[in-house]
Design a protein around this motif. Structure first.
Motif, PDB file in Angstrom:
ATOM      1  N   UNK A   1      -4.074  10.323  -0.460  1.00 54.41           N
ATOM      2  CA  UNK A   1      -5.357  10.643   0.054  1.00 54.41           C
ATOM      3  C   UNK A   1      -5.780   9.617   1.327  1.00 54.41           C
ATOM      4  N   UNK A   2      -5.860   8.445   0.733  1.00 53.57           N
ATOM      5  CA  UNK A   2      -6.559   7.585   1.665  1.00 53.57           C
ATOM      6  C   UNK A   2      -5.452   7.063   2.728  1.00 53.57           C
ATOM      7  N   UNK A   3      -4.008   7.168   2.422  1.00 55.51           N
ATOM      8  CA  UNK A   3      -3.383   6.912   3.562  1.00 55.51           C
ATOM      9  C   UNK A   3      -3.290   7.884   4.662  1.00 55.51           C
ATOM     10  N   UNK A   4      -3.406   9.327   3.999  1.00 53.70           N
ATOM     11  CA  UNK A   4      -3.493  10.242   4.882  1.00 53.70           C
ATOM     12  C   UNK A   4      -4.608  10.165   5.822  1.00 53.70           C
ATOM     13  N   UNK A   5      -5.894   9.790   5.305  1.00 56.91           N
ATOM     14  CA  UNK A   5      -7.086   9.841   5.928  1.00 56.91           C
ATOM     15  C   UNK A   5      -6.739   8.641   7.059  1.00 56.91           C
TER      16      UNK A   5
ATOM     17  N   UNK B   1       5.802   5.111  -0.455  1.00 52.45           N
ATOM     18  CA  UNK B   1       5.196   6.237   0.445  1.00 52.45           C
ATOM     19  C   UNK B   1       6.421   7.206   0.559  1.00 52.45           C
ATOM     20  N   UNK B   2       7.544   7.116  -0.068  1.00 52.28           N
ATOM     21  CA  UNK B   2       8.565   7.839   0.141  1.00 52.28           C
ATOM     22  C   UNK B   2       8.160   9.360   0.253  1.00 52.28           C
ATOM     23  N   UNK B   3       7.594   9.827  -0.626  1.00 50.90           N
ATOM     24  CA  UNK B   3       7.509  11.158  -0.920  1.00 50.90           C
ATOM     25  C   UNK B   3       6.611  11.615   0.183  1.00 50.90           C
ATOM     26  N   UNK B   4       5.736  10.982   0.985  1.00 49.69           N
ATOM     27  CA  UNK B   4       4.575  11.426   1.726  1.00 49.69           C
ATOM     28  C   UNK B   4       5.259  12.230   2.725  1.00 49.69           C
ATOM     29  N   UNK B   5       6.315  11.806   3.561  1.00 47.51           N
ATOM     30  CA  UNK B   5       6.775  12.565   4.679  1.00 47.51           C
ATOM     31  C   UNK B   5       7.229  14.173   4.252  1.00 47.51           C
ATOM     32  N   UNK B   6       7.529  14.291   3.030  1.00 47.15           N
ATOM     33  CA  UNK B   6       7.795  15.409   2.522  1.00 47.15           C
ATOM     34  C   UNK B   6       6.882  16.448   2.130  1.00 47.15           C
ATOM     35  N   UNK B   7       5.611  16.201   2.140  1.00 47.82           N
ATOM     36  CA  UNK B   7       4.429  17.126   1.924  1.00 47.82           C
ATOM     37  C   UNK B   7       4.144  17.894   3.167  1.00 47.82           C
TER      38      UNK B   7
ATOM     39  N   UNK C   1      -4.081   7.601   8.374  1.00 51.90           N
ATOM     40  CA  UNK C   1      -3.140   7.980   9.370  1.00 51.90           C
ATOM     41  C   UNK C   1      -3.687   9.229  10.325  1.00 51.90           C
ATOM     42  N   UNK C   2      -4.434   9.981   9.797  1.00 54.54           N
ATOM     43  CA  UNK C   2      -4.970  11.088  10.575  1.00 54.54           C
ATOM     44  C   UNK C   2      -5.991  10.227  11.746  1.00 54.54           C
ATOM     45  N   UNK C   3      -6.756   9.190  11.306  1.00 53.92           N
ATOM     46  CA  UNK C   3      -7.452   8.425  12.149  1.00 53.92           C
ATOM     47  C   UNK C   3      -6.950   7.528  12.878  1.00 53.92           C
ATOM     48  N   UNK C   4      -5.542   7.433  13.055  1.00 54.67           N
ATOM     49  CA  UNK C   4      -4.680   6.849  13.685  1.00 54.67           C
ATOM     50  C   UNK C   4      -5.022   5.115  13.485  1.00 54.67           C
ATOM     51  N   UNK C   5      -5.369   4.880  12.326  1.00 56.81           N
ATOM     52  CA  UNK C   5      -5.637   3.505  11.973  1.00 56.81           C
ATOM     53  C   UNK C   5      -4.267   2.896  11.505  1.00 56.81           C
ATOM     54  N   UNK C   6      -3.481   3.865  10.543  1.00 65.73           N
ATOM     55  CA  UNK C   6      -2.249   3.100  10.365  1.00 65.73           C
ATOM     56  C   UNK C   6      -1.331   4.228  10.389  1.00 65.73           C
ATOM     57  N   UNK C   7      -0.181   3.579  10.889  1.00 69.30           N
ATOM     58  CA  UNK C   7       1.104   4.581  11.242  1.00 69.30           C
ATOM     59  C   UNK C   7       2.280   4.194  10.413  1.00 69.30           C
ATOM     60  N   UNK C   8       2.369   3.096   9.975  1.00 71.68           N
ATOM     61  CA  UNK C   8       3.535   2.817   8.993  1.00 71.68           C
ATOM     62  C   UNK C   8       2.901   1.822   7.964  1.00 71.68           C
ATOM     63  N   UNK C   9       3.663   1.716   6.883  1.00 70.41           N
ATOM     64  CA  UNK C   9       3.471   0.899   5.515  1.00 70.41           C
ATOM     65  C   UNK C   9       4.638  -0.125   5.467  1.00 70.41           C
ATOM     66  N   UNK C  10       4.443  -1.420   5.548  1.00 73.99           N
ATOM     67  CA  UNK C  10       5.170  -2.269   5.246  1.00 73.99           C
ATOM     68  C   UNK C  10       5.413  -3.058   3.914  1.00 73.99           C
ATOM     69  N   UNK C  11       5.502  -4.202   4.003  1.00 70.73           N
ATOM     70  CA  UNK C  11       5.681  -4.911   2.592  1.00 70.73           C
ATOM     71  C   UNK C  11       4.418  -5.055   1.827  1.00 70.73           C
TER      72      UNK C  11
END
Ligand code: ADP
Ligand code: MG
Length: 398
Positions: free
Chosen positions: A84-88, A5-11, A90-100
């Motif tokens: 795209x799935x993670x973005x969705x 997910x590292x690149x995610x914040x840069x989009x 995150x937008x729906x406030x289901x997932x904030x961060x990804x761990x192990x």
């Protein structure tokens, strides 16, 4: 393929629009022509903005350029679909961060994620068609004939079907994870604090756990369902500790069932075979692991069949069709799962007598193993839930 997910914040938000445009275009095009991406993205900055985003996305591997004789264009990669799935989520406030990553199934990745409050949940990413590992040559040939689009389509179907059943089973009070959300090829569910039966070497009372597991098979059957992959990996066993009035401690074991994409109806043409296979899987495991043999024969399909829907019990086998699945979708998914089973059987045959979890518990390919050597993944597969959570939020998520 591993989620990074590292690149995610840069989009930027434009990048997300372009990524979404490629996904939309993929519905009708195996390779999405650049002009179509431009049209679908309709960025304020115009075509040059789209081109900038296309390069940015291609650089981090979320889309891939395909050069064809007829036209050039792009296709969405599994990584792109993951984002795209993670973005969705995150937008729906289901997932904030990804761990192990806590599990690598043959056809899925299981990650611990957390919501805004820090509550941990599980993200299951379906990767149907990812048959790799110690693959025999025939698998590779088979993979060649599959294009990426059909993998994505099948993975999506698997997630949809699993989510529909998890909901139905949860509502009916079955011991399953709590379904929280679904997007594309992923689902989010509650984290079960328990080990798979596979990892449990001793239980105080095998007969009682066995009876619980068989009665779950029968309870599913009475609702019209067969799990279809009822094995020691798909049964998690919770330890409930309690203390009685005299201060004596005792532990009760509570099974939780997971993994539902292959569930079938008691009306399926091969229902009896699936039912018997589930029952025998448990019997075989209890014999091998706990040296336990039940005193009673069965249970038998013909008896279970008589209980379907009895006394007004809700039929859950219609769930999937009710949730918008067409016959074709079910057939496609069933065919893919059958192919996967055939391949799995081939692999398991060689390890039939191995009972040691550590030896065959790790199904990763060598390439993936290497990737895990980097700082982000090194602790990912040791089964310990605690670790760094990578926040997802980006400027694009407003
Ligand atoms: P697959 O379809 O690849 O077999 P599963 O859904 O069975 O995927 O999950 C693979 C493994 O991940 C399980 O055996 C279990 O160890 C772990 N797992 C999956 N879901 C959960 C959950 N909700 N809570 C805890 N562990 C889970
Ligand atoms: Mg499983």
């Amino acid at each position: 393929m591993k989620l990074d997910t590292r690149a995610m914040r840069h989009l930027a938000s434009e990048d997300w629009r372009v990524l979404t445009a490629v996904e939309m275009g993929s519905k009708n095009h195996e390779i999405v022509p650049t002009p179509l991406i431009e049209k679908l993205a309709r960025l304020r900055g115009g075509v040059s903005g789209v081109h900038r985003s296309i390069s940015a996305l291609a650089k981090v591997g979320l889309i891939a350029r395909v050069k064809e004789a007829k036209y050039d264009g792009y296709r969405l990669t599994y990584g792109g679909l993951d984002y795209l799935a993670l973005h969705t989520h995150a937008s729906r406030k289901v997932v904030y961060s990804v761990g192990n990553r806590i599990g690598v199934g043959k056809e899925s990745d299981i990650m611990v994620v957390a919501d805004h409050s820090g509550k941990q949940c599980v993200l299951k990413i379906h990767r149907l068609g990812r048959i790799s590992f110690r693959t025999v040559k025939s698998n590779r040939d088979y993979l060649k004939n599959r294009n990426a689009q059909s993998w994505m389509y099948l993975s999506r179907l698997a997630a949809m079907k699993e989510y529909a059943f998890m909901n139905a089973l949860h509502e009916e009070g079955f011991p399953v994870p709590v379904p929280l959300a679904q997007s594309r090829h992923t689902i989010v569910m509650s984290l079960i604090d328990a080990f798979p039966l596979r990892q449990i070497s001793e239980v105080p009372d095998p007969a009682s756990l066995y009876a619980d597991l068989i009665s779950l098979i029968l309870r599913l059957a009475s609702h019209g369902l067969i799990h279809g992959d009822y094995n020691e990996f798909n049964i998690l066993v919770k330890e409930i500790k309690s203390t009685d009035e005299d201060g004596k401690e005792s532990v009760t074991l509570e099974p939780v069932i997971i993994d539902f994409p292959q569930m079938v109806s008691m009306e399926h043409v091969n229902a009896e075979m699936y039912f018997d296979r589930d029952v025998n899987c448990i019997k075989r495991f209890f014999l091998r692991r706990f040296h336990f043999t039940p005193t009673q024969p069965g249970p038998f399909f013909k008896d279970a069949k008589k209980t379907v829907g009895k006394g007004g019990l809700k039929r859950l086998d219609a769930t999937v069709e009710a949730s918008g699945f067409t016959k074709k979708m079910l057939k496609d998914l069933e065919a893919a799962i059958k192919e996967k089973e055939t391949v799995n059987e081939g692999q398991e045959g060689a390890e039939e007598d191995e009972d040691d979890y550590d030896e065959d518990g790790d199904e990763e390919s060598e390439e993936e193993e290497e990737e895990d050597g980097d700082d982000d993944g090194s602790e990912a597969d040791d089964g310990e839930g605690e670790g760094r959570q990578e926040a997802l939020l980006t400027g694009g998520l407003s």
